[in-house]
Design an enzyme around this catalytic site. Structure first.
Site, short mmCIF file in Angstrom:
data_model
loop_
_atom_site.label_atom_id
_atom_site.label_comp_id
_atom_site.label_asym_id
_atom_site.label_seq_id
_atom_site.Cartn_x
_atom_site.Cartn_y
_atom_site.Cartn_z
N GLY A 16 0.33 -1.14 0.20
CA GLY A 16 -0.16 -0.06 -0.17
C GLY A 16 0.73 1.07 -0.14
N LYS A 38 8.99 -0.05 4.95
CA LYS A 38 8.06 1.77 4.47
C LYS A 38 8.97 2.27 4.08
CE LYS A 38 4.96 5.19 6.49
NZ LYS A 38 4.20 5.57 7.62
N ASP A 131 -2.24 11.37 16.05
CA ASP A 131 -3.05 11.10 14.53
C ASP A 131 -4.09 10.23 14.70
OD1 ASP A 131 -3.73 11.88 12.01
OD2 ASP A 131 -2.73 11.21 10.70
#
Length: 298
Positions: A16, A38, A131
């Site tokens: 993703g 990542k 967040d």
């Protein structure tokens, strides 16, 4: 990227992408396990603020050891592109789960208890996530929660859930899932910001509890607590308006749970739960009531 070896990680498939990273499934050739890599997008690799947010995520998450927080194993560099080595997860984001409709009350309680416990662990270490939203919450088998993306986390000067921290101003950024993030004065995903975040004031751990309240609201209703067609509309909703009645949107939610969510969403932070442990305790009591049949739920 597929088939490449970065350090001792062989990249297998894409997982993703988002505003602050592209994630791949990889094989750790040394330990013989699958991990997630990542990478900071190439367009951000020379930006000082983007690099710092990337490093903050690695530092904050790697300092925490909790079953409901995604584990960080390593950090590295592929040429000019930094990457984080993370726990590989299977399942779906909470955003994807909510898109299918409101969750059962028992599932909401189970997920909420795990999230509150994860936040308590972070707050005890002086880390405010800033967040918390459904896109940053991952669900595995049997609703096992993993909190993701500490890229906007604030490391307070001392481990205390009420330590405050001011933010600096920078422009609004739009992520791929159309959630607006503003890495600066109003830092976070707009629809899940606390009023103090929206006003650009100093924040403490209670801002995460407001965001968690917004997540709980969305889980039981399938609707955002503070939605709107523009950022200005959302800010106005957060600052000045109460969300629509949960009972009106989902009459199967116990009134006690509705009251808990309302307390988490208090606009004045002194009136919210003051610690994640307190919110977790009341959610546990409601779950016990469901188990004993003293509360009704869908």
């Amino acid at each position: 990227m597929i088939g490449r070896t970065v350090s001792h990680y062989r990249i297998l498939s894409p997982l993703g992408s988002g505003g602050m990273g592209v994630v791949y499934l990889a094989e750790d050739s040394r330990l013989g396990r699958q991990v997630a890599l990542k990478f900071l997008p190439a367009s951000f690799s020379q930006e000082t603020k983007a690099l710092e947010r990337f490093r903050v995520e690695a530092r904050a998450a790697s300092s925490l050891s909790h079953p409901a927080i995604c584990a960080i194993y390593d950090i590295g560099q592929d040429g000019d592109t930094p990457f984080i080595v993370m726990e590989a997860l299977k399942g779906e984001t909470l955003r994807e789960r909510i898109a299918k409709g409101p969750l059962k009350v028992a599932d909401v309680l189970d997920i909420g208890i795990q999230l509150a416990d994860a936040l308590e662990a972070a707050h005890e270490q002086g880390i405010v996530h800033r967040d918390i939203n459904p896109a940053n919450i991952f669900l595995g088998d049997r609703n096992r929660v993993k909190v993701l993306d500490f890229g906007l986390a604030k490391l307070t000067s001392s481990p205390s859930s009420l330590s405050s921290a001011a933010d600096t101003t920078s422009p609004i950024d739009h992520t791929q899932n159309n959630q607006i993030t503003q890495p600066g004065t109003a830092l976070g995903t707009v629809s899940y910001m606390s009023p103090e975040q929206a006003r650009g004031e100093s924040i403490d751990s209670r801002t995460d509890l407001f965001s968690l309240g917004a997540v709980l609201y969305e889980m039981v209703t399938g609707t955002q607590a503070f939605g709107g067609s523009t950022t200005a509309v959302v800010y106005d909703s957060i600052l000045n308006r109460a969300p629509r009645s949960i009972a009106h949107l989902n009459p199967f939610v116990p009134s006690r749970l509705e009251s808990v969510i309302a307390t988490a969403l208090e606009k004045e932070r002194d009136l919210r739960y003051q610690h994640a442990s307190a919110l977790q305790a009341v959610l546990r009591r409601i779950r016990r009531g469901l188990a004993t049949g003293s509360l009704a739920a869908s």
